[in-house]
Motif scaffolding. Structure first.
Motif, PDB file in Angstrom:
ATOM      1  N   ASP A   1      -2.108  -0.666  12.405  1.00  0.00           N
ATOM      2  CA  ASP A   1      -1.984  -1.242  11.058  1.00  0.00           C
ATOM      3  C   ASP A   1      -2.013  -2.766  11.061  1.00  0.00           C
ATOM      4  N   ILE A   2      -3.036  -3.338  11.603  1.00  0.00           N
ATOM      5  CA  ILE A   2      -3.126  -4.807  11.604  1.00  0.00           C
ATOM      6  C   ILE A   2      -3.376  -5.270  10.171  1.00  0.00           C
ATOM      7  N   ILE A   3      -2.481  -6.148   9.684  1.00  0.00           N
ATOM      8  CA  ILE A   3      -2.565  -6.596   8.286  1.00  0.00           C
ATOM      9  C   ILE A   3      -3.744  -7.553   8.126  1.00  0.00           C
ATOM     10  N   SER A   4      -4.561  -7.296   7.102  1.00  0.00           N
ATOM     11  CA  SER A   4      -5.780  -8.095   6.919  1.00  0.00           C
ATOM     12  C   SER A   4      -5.760  -8.923   5.634  1.00  0.00           C
ATOM     13  N   THR A   5      -4.760  -8.727   4.776  1.00  0.00           N
ATOM     14  CA  THR A   5      -4.631  -9.558   3.573  1.00  0.00           C
ATOM     15  C   THR A   5      -3.227  -9.403   2.989  1.00  0.00           C
ATOM     16  N   VAL A   6      -2.721 -10.473   2.363  1.00  0.00           N
ATOM     17  CA  VAL A   6      -1.383 -10.480   1.748  1.00  0.00           C
ATOM     18  C   VAL A   6      -1.500 -11.197   0.412  1.00  0.00           C
ATOM     19  N   GLU A   7      -0.889 -10.642  -0.646  1.00  0.00           N
ATOM     20  CA  GLU A   7      -1.035 -11.266  -1.970  1.00  0.00           C
ATOM     21  C   GLU A   7       0.150 -10.927  -2.879  1.00  0.00           C
ATOM     22  N   PHE A   8       0.812 -11.981  -3.428  1.00  0.00           N
ATOM     23  CA  PHE A   8       1.823 -11.790  -4.468  1.00  0.00           C
ATOM     24  C   PHE A   8       1.132 -11.578  -5.812  1.00  0.00           C
ATOM     25  N   ASN A   9       1.792 -10.849  -6.725  1.00  0.00           N
ATOM     26  CA  ASN A   9       1.240 -10.792  -8.081  1.00  0.00           C
ATOM     27  C   ASN A   9       1.707 -12.017  -8.861  1.00  0.00           C
ATOM     28  N   ALA A  10       1.313 -12.123 -10.138  1.00  0.00           N
ATOM     29  CA  ALA A  10       1.524 -13.362 -10.900  1.00  0.00           C
ATOM     30  C   ALA A  10       2.997 -13.693 -11.105  1.00  0.00           C
ATOM     31  N   THR A  11       3.875 -12.680 -11.116  1.00  0.00           N
ATOM     32  CA  THR A  11       5.302 -12.949 -11.310  1.00  0.00           C
ATOM     33  C   THR A  11       6.038 -13.069  -9.983  1.00  0.00           C
ATOM     34  N   GLY A  12       5.411 -12.573  -8.904  1.00  0.00           N
ATOM     35  CA  GLY A  12       6.072 -12.578  -7.607  1.00  0.00           C
ATOM     36  C   GLY A  12       6.989 -11.383  -7.398  1.00  0.00           C
ATOM     37  N   GLU A  13       7.066 -10.496  -8.389  1.00  0.00           N
ATOM     38  CA  GLU A  13       7.913  -9.302  -8.249  1.00  0.00           C
ATOM     39  C   GLU A  13       7.293  -8.286  -7.293  1.00  0.00           C
ATOM     40  N   LEU A  14       5.966  -8.317  -7.169  1.00  0.00           N
ATOM     41  CA  LEU A  14       5.281  -7.385  -6.278  1.00  0.00           C
ATOM     42  C   LEU A  14       4.516  -8.161  -5.214  1.00  0.00           C
ATOM     43  N   LEU A  15       4.416  -7.566  -4.035  1.00  0.00           N
ATOM     44  CA  LEU A  15       3.673  -8.152  -2.924  1.00  0.00           C
ATOM     45  C   LEU A  15       2.808  -7.047  -2.325  1.00  0.00           C
ATOM     46  N   ALA A  16       1.510  -7.287  -2.251  1.00  0.00           N
ATOM     47  CA  ALA A  16       0.605  -6.260  -1.712  1.00  0.00           C
ATOM     48  C   ALA A  16       0.051  -6.709  -0.374  1.00  0.00           C
ATOM     49  N   THR A  17      -0.056  -5.764   0.558  1.00  0.00           N
ATOM     50  CA  THR A  17      -0.730  -6.029   1.826  1.00  0.00           C
ATOM     51  C   THR A  17      -1.831  -4.994   2.013  1.00  0.00           C
ATOM     52  N   GLY A  18      -2.930  -5.402   2.628  1.00  0.00           N
ATOM     53  CA  GLY A  18      -3.985  -4.469   3.008  1.00  0.00           C
ATOM     54  C   GLY A  18      -4.114  -4.491   4.515  1.00  0.00           C
ATOM     55  N   ASP A  19      -4.556  -3.378   5.109  1.00  0.00           N
ATOM     56  CA  ASP A  19      -4.661  -3.361   6.560  1.00  0.00           C
ATOM     57  C   ASP A  19      -6.015  -2.850   7.027  1.00  0.00           C
TER      58      ASP A  19
ATOM     59  N   GLY B   1      -6.700  -0.190   8.465  1.00  0.00           N
ATOM     60  CA  GLY B   1      -6.878   1.248   8.245  1.00  0.00           C
ATOM     61  C   GLY B   1      -7.242   1.596   6.816  1.00  0.00           C
ATOM     62  N   GLY B   2      -7.508   0.580   5.969  1.00  0.00           N
ATOM     63  CA  GLY B   2      -7.917   0.829   4.590  1.00  0.00           C
ATOM     64  C   GLY B   2      -6.765   1.135   3.645  1.00  0.00           C
ATOM     65  N   ARG B   3      -5.524   0.944   4.120  1.00  0.00           N
ATOM     66  CA  ARG B   3      -4.370   1.238   3.267  1.00  0.00           C
ATOM     67  C   ARG B   3      -3.889  -0.014   2.554  1.00  0.00           C
ATOM     68  N   VAL B   4      -3.312   0.204   1.363  1.00  0.00           N
ATOM     69  CA  VAL B   4      -2.642  -0.859   0.628  1.00  0.00           C
ATOM     70  C   VAL B   4      -1.176  -0.467   0.512  1.00  0.00           C
ATOM     71  N   VAL B   5      -0.286  -1.381   0.907  1.00  0.00           N
ATOM     72  CA  VAL B   5       1.159  -1.169   0.756  1.00  0.00           C
ATOM     73  C   VAL B   5       1.663  -2.203  -0.238  1.00  0.00           C
ATOM     74  N   VAL B   6       2.335  -1.720  -1.287  1.00  0.00           N
ATOM     75  CA  VAL B   6       2.882  -2.616  -2.306  1.00  0.00           C
ATOM     76  C   VAL B   6       4.400  -2.633  -2.158  1.00  0.00           C
TER      77      VAL B   6
END
Length: 433
Positions: A15-33, A35-40
């Motif tokens: 699961d090597i993380i390939s992207t990290v992004e907060f949403n506009a409020t910062g309440e949510l944080l998404a990572t992509g890896d 393996g094609g998965r998104v973890v919020v």
């Protein structure tokens, strides 16, 4: 900035993380890896009993965004790795994000469900269709409470828009369109229309042997919906205005720093390639990251950067070995803090750098499992280039180039940062009393 660590999320080696992004409020944080998965992750709400837990992020939703595919016409495997995630502004109770692999962009809806309908007339509680002859009375279906479920559904799939690999996506400030960028072309999409996109930049030469540069990143202006920038592997950034023409092959502004002839070397062209470009939140400045430096540009001054920060200048003497182990081609990202006063970018040995634009101070911090105990204070790190090494310094020869921080994110309004160190996600925040 003194940023203690809150929690480190340990993931499996695949699961090597390939992207990290907060949403506009910062309440949510998404990572992509990979393996094609998104973890919020969702931020904990503040409670009176445990006020210090406010900063913690816990897993909110996990879903498979992309699957590996095979292009039979070109005999090419299309890997499932998530290259970028971009959040859309929240319009209702649901959240929307765009995720992309090398070829396909998908629009995902993440929504909560805590009620379920019961008492159907034409089907029983298990969902099986009832025999109409057995129905003797009319029932009114009712909604019953149930355990909270977070569902992710793909609402749009934007496919077949790119011949080359997508390296970035950017949502426009009109919130109706977004652009996707590959090595040679930039396409403009409407978020509602999946079968048609408009090509707004095309740098592909008639003869591919004449190819001298590729597009490395692109981003829309945060408030002017007609303006965008894209960076190139030759170290330049072009600003384009979509009002000028349908195809923006002619730029409005061209940002490039002339090369110092004294520093010219075999590696000059490789290390000048821009790996990331970001507008400041106020839209006045541009930040670019190349292999050794971060530069801040004023949109009104094209001939030279306003500020240049050395990220890891001690690697200048190591370029030969970095070329041999392919590290010289690593693509580091860069981010602004919420007020555009501090910038952050990654380095090797799980180090990441912060530069305060006002005080001109900089700091090197380390995201590692040794110092990842909750509320542990991060100690600044120093790299020693030659001569006598002090006790708390690390020698440039003992840096681990397999541990690299390519992807980071900064909360839009608070001093909370997310740092992806290979297959670990670290979240740090300002010291809480």
């Amino acid at each position: 900035p003194n940023l203690p660590n809150i929690v480190a999320y340990r993931m499996r080696d695949a699961d090597i993380i390939s992207t990290v992004e907060f949403n506009a409020t910062g309440e949510l944080l998404a990572t992509g890896d990979k393996g094609g998965r998104v973890v919020v992750f969702q931020r904990e709400q503040e409670s009176k009993n445990q006020p210090h837990r406010r900063g913690e992020y816990n897993v909110y939703s996990t879903f498979q965004s992309h699957e590996p595919e095979f292009d039979y016409l070109k005999s090419l495997e299309i890997e499932e790795k998530i290259n970028k995630i971009r959040w859309l502004p929240q319009q209702n109770a649901a959240y929307f994000l765009l995720s992309t692999n090398d070829k396909t962009v998908k629009l995902w809806k993440i929504s909560e469900r805590d009620k379920r309908p019961e008492g159907y007339n034409l089907k029983d509680e298990d969902g099986r269709i009832r025999d109409p002859t057995t129905i003797t009375a009319l029932r009114v279906p009712v909604l019953r409470p149930m355990d909270l479920m977070v569902e992710a559904t793909a609402r749009r799939i934007f496919a077949n828009g790119h011949t080359y690999h997508i390296n970035s996506i950017s949502v426009n400030s009109d919130y109706e369109t977004y652009m996707s960028t590959d090595d040679l072309r930039i396409n403009l999409w409407n978020l509602e229309i999946t079968n048609r996109s408009f090509n707004i930049v095309d740098i592909k030469p008639a003869n591919m042997e004449d190819l001298t540069e590729v597009i490395t990143a692109a981003e829309f202006h945060p408030s002017h919906c007609n303006t965008f920038v894209y960076s190139s592997s030759k170290g330049s950034v072009r600003l384009c205005d979509m009002r000028a023409s349908a195809l923006c092959d002619n730029h409005c502004k061209f940002f490039e720093e002339p090369e110092d002839p004294n520093n010219r070397s075999f590696f000059s062209e490789i290390i000048s390639s821009i790996s990331d470009v970001k507008f400041s939140h106020n839209g006045r400045y541009l930040m670019t990251r190349d292999y050794l430096t971060v530069k801040v540009w004023d949109l009104n001054m094209e001939n030279k950067p306003l500020e240049t920060y050395q990220v890891h200048d001690y690697l200048r003497s190591k370029l030969c070995s970095l070329y041999e182990n392919d590290c010289i081609f690593d693509k580091f990202e860069c981010v602004w803090n919420g007020s555009d006063s501090v910038i952050m970018t990654g380095s090797y040995n799980n180090f990441f750098r912060m530069f305060d634009r006002n005080t001109k101070r900089d700091v090197t911090l380390e995201a590692s499992r040794e110092n990842s105990k909750p509320r542990a204070i991060l100690k600044p790190r120093k790299v020693c280039v030659g001569g006598k090494r002090r006790k708390d310094e690390i020698s440039v020869d003992s840096l681990d180039f397999s541990k690299k921080i390519l992807h980071t994110a900064w909360h839009p309004s608070e001093n909370i940062i997310a740092v992806a160190a290979t297959n670990n996600l670290y979240i740090f925040q300002d010291k809480v009393n």
